[in-house]
Scaffold this active site. Structure first.
Site, PDB file in Angstrom:
ATOM      1  N   CYS A  84       0.846  -1.191   0.000  1.00  0.00           N
ATOM      2  CA  CYS A  84       0.000   0.000   0.000  1.00  0.00           C
ATOM      3  C   CYS A  84       0.883   1.242   0.000  1.00  0.00           C
ATOM      4  O   CYS A  84       1.983   1.232   0.514  1.00  0.00           O
ATOM      5  CB  CYS A  84      -0.850  -0.044   1.263  1.00  0.00           C
ATOM      6  SG  CYS A  84      -1.945   1.345   1.516  1.00  0.00           S
ATOM      7  N   CYS A  87       0.877   4.601   3.980  1.00  0.00           N
ATOM      8  CA  CYS A  87       1.850   4.919   5.036  1.00  0.00           C
ATOM      9  C   CYS A  87       3.253   4.733   4.466  1.00  0.00           C
ATOM     10  O   CYS A  87       3.476   3.877   3.627  1.00  0.00           O
ATOM     11  CB  CYS A  87       1.713   3.970   6.218  1.00  0.00           C
ATOM     12  SG  CYS A  87       0.145   4.070   7.096  1.00  0.00           S
ATOM     13  N   CYS A 167      -7.555  -1.100   8.014  1.00  0.00           N
ATOM     14  CA  CYS A 167      -6.502  -0.093   7.847  1.00  0.00           C
ATOM     15  C   CYS A 167      -6.275   0.474   9.234  1.00  0.00           C
ATOM     16  O   CYS A 167      -7.163   1.123   9.797  1.00  0.00           O
ATOM     17  CB  CYS A 167      -6.955   0.996   6.887  1.00  0.00           C
ATOM     18  SG  CYS A 167      -5.813   2.395   6.882  1.00  0.00           S
ATOM     19  N   CYS A 416       1.733  22.999   6.501  1.00  0.00           N
ATOM     20  CA  CYS A 416       1.833  21.545   6.306  1.00  0.00           C
ATOM     21  C   CYS A 416       2.998  21.201   5.382  1.00  0.00           C
ATOM     22  O   CYS A 416       3.119  20.068   4.941  1.00  0.00           O
ATOM     23  CB  CYS A 416       0.517  20.995   5.755  1.00  0.00           C
ATOM     24  SG  CYS A 416       0.002  21.781   4.238  1.00  0.00           S
TER      25      CYS A 416
END
Ligand code: SAH
Length: 460
Positions: A84, A87, A167, A416
């Site tokens: 995936c 992360c 998840c 951010c």
């Protein structure tokens, strides 16, 4: 200078010592100064790498074997971590993740802004850095026999990871709701949307939950105008799960990567769910922006408030205010808050949220912050404090100029993206402001993202 070619060839195996991590979370090792980016390698490690891509100034490699592994290496708890793309850091201890993020901010400020001496505090992390996301958007697909499956896409592809049952950065209830919808829709014979043929029905299952209230909103995204078996679906879901407060049908009939379409219809229940951050209540609609980690959002906003040092006589501007989250926090202490935001729907939500909380000293305006602030400056507005929370690309230069023209005592910059933060802090330093402190906050554990609050004071 003669053109140099890369010191490695494709498919060659090399031994590398890893020095660093990129912003994408890849390990960096160098051969004669030529960097190779290698997924899942950690700083301090030594390993064999197969070169998979060679470009002029850098290449990519695949980790084959480790000779020395980092003391910070841990077993990723998620079964599909290596498939995936969601992360990037589950193979690194949480403490090391936090230190790495602090270092990254410190180094970026040094490199881009030449701010060597600014205090960058240790990253504020979560006690439990799992199950923190309050919003899941899960693609729907089908097995060869037509059975519906849900799961995230494999890295750099649109193939759904099969057998992904959970998840572990999602709220547990969200996981359970996605599975419940999948099971019921499958039993009712609702088909999955197929991207290639642009046929089929169900595209995404989206679930949003209020951390404090435990309210859930289910959003079903279909290609078709009709939601098949709509009444049975509603009956089964609401009969079994009483915390569902809203079921929404969204239609997305375009062949696109964008998840939500333009048309939204409330199928059952309320148009909003609610959540609380501190003492402020927020209404969340299917499309509205809301921070995905409410626990850390509270930490972030409290820090912003602390740095802002607002008194009851202060006028405050909140630029890039979204649905007014920070503005409404600030309004609890200030005389008057002015929020500005470019998305009209978000401004509507901000106004609604002010009313919901009985807050009368916050006013919201639609427009590009740089234009509106320049105009406010020309009108003579002189706020005591300015808070900015721009998107990843940082503040527009015109906005930075308007901000310093307004001559506030203090600026609080929420960001951010450390790179654009550093660029903008340099400009503000050169325009009469001093960066006092920077506080990184971990809003997205297990990923490379890092959020910062910075405090600036007008130089006397
Ligand atoms: N402070 C809010 C939202 C921050 S996200 C919160 O914490 O929830 C950044 C916001 O900036 C988004 O809502 C985006 O729509 C808005 N935005 C982007 N470009 C803008 C611009 N030029 N002028 C005003 N707002 C802008």
């Amino acid at each position: 200078m003669a053109k140099q070619s890369a010191p490695v060839k494709k498919n060659q195996t090399v031994t590398l010592t890893f020095e660093d991590l990129t912003h994408e979370g890849n390990g960096v090792g160098k051969i004669n100064g030529y960097p190779l980016f290698v997924p899942y390698a950690l700083p301090g490690e030594v390993g064999d790498v197969k070169v998979v891509k060679v470009k002029k100034n850098f290449g990519f490699g695949k980790l084959l074997d480790l000779h020395t592994s980092s003391p910070e290496r841990v077993e990723p708890p998620c079964d599909v971590f290596y498939k995936c793309g969601g992360c990037q850091l589950q193979h690194m201890s949480y403490d090391a993740q936090l230190t790495m993020k602090q270092d990254q901010v410190r180094n970026t400020l040094k490199k881009i802004a030449h701010l060597e001496h600014v205090q960058v505090h240790p990253t504020i992390g979560m006690k439990d850095p799992w199950r923190y996301r309050n919003k899941v958007q899960m693609p729907v697909g089908a097995k060869a026999d037509g059975e519906l499956i849900t799961g995230f896409y494999q890295k750099r592809s649109h193939r759904i990871i099969e057998g992904m049952e959970t998840c572990i950065i999602q709220d547990e209830e969200n996981d359970r709701m996605v599975e419940a919808v999948r099971r019921i829709a499958d039993r009712l014979g609702i088909t999955a949307y197929d991207e290639e043929t642009d046929q089929g029905v169900l595209r995404h299952i989206m679930v949003r939950t209020g951390e404090e209230t435990n309210d859930a909103m289910i959003i079903l995204v279909t290609r078709t105008q009709k939601l098949p078996h709509r009444d049975e679906l509603v009956k089964e879901l609401t009969g079994t799960y009483p915390h569902i407060k809203s079921i929404v049908h969204n239609i997305n009939d375009k062949q696109t990567n964008v998840i939500l379409g333009k048309k939204t219809e409330i199928v059952w229940g309320d148009a909003y769910i609610y959540d609380k951050i501190g003492d402020v209540t927020f209404a969340i609609s299917p499309q509205s922006f809301y921070q995905v980690n409410p626990k850390q959002t509270k930490v972030l906003y409290e820090k912003a408030m602390e740095y802002a040092q607002i008194s009851s006589t202060d006028t405050v501007v909140d630029a890039y205010c979204g649905i007014g989250t920070i503005s409404l926090f600030l309004a609890q202490q200030a005389k008057q808050v002015y929020g500005v935001e470019v998305v009209p729907e978000a401004v509507e939500d901000a106004k609604k949220n002010a009313t919901l909380n009985g807050i009368t000293n916050a006013a919201f305006y639609v427009g590009e912050a740089e234009k509106v602030m320049s105009w406010w400056t020309a009108q003579g507005m002189r706020p005591d404090v300015i808070v900015v929370d721009p998107p990843r690309k940082g503040c527009d230069e015109e906005l930075l100029k308007a901000m310093t023209d307004m001559q506030p005592e203090r600026i609080v910059y929420v960001s951010c993206n450390p790179s654009t933060l550093a660029r903008d802090l340099r400009i503000l330093e050169d325009s009469g402001y001093e960066v006092k402190e920077v506080q990184p906050v971990d809003m997205f554990p297990q990923t490379m993202h890092v959020e910062c609050v910075s405090w600036l004071e007008k130089r006397t």
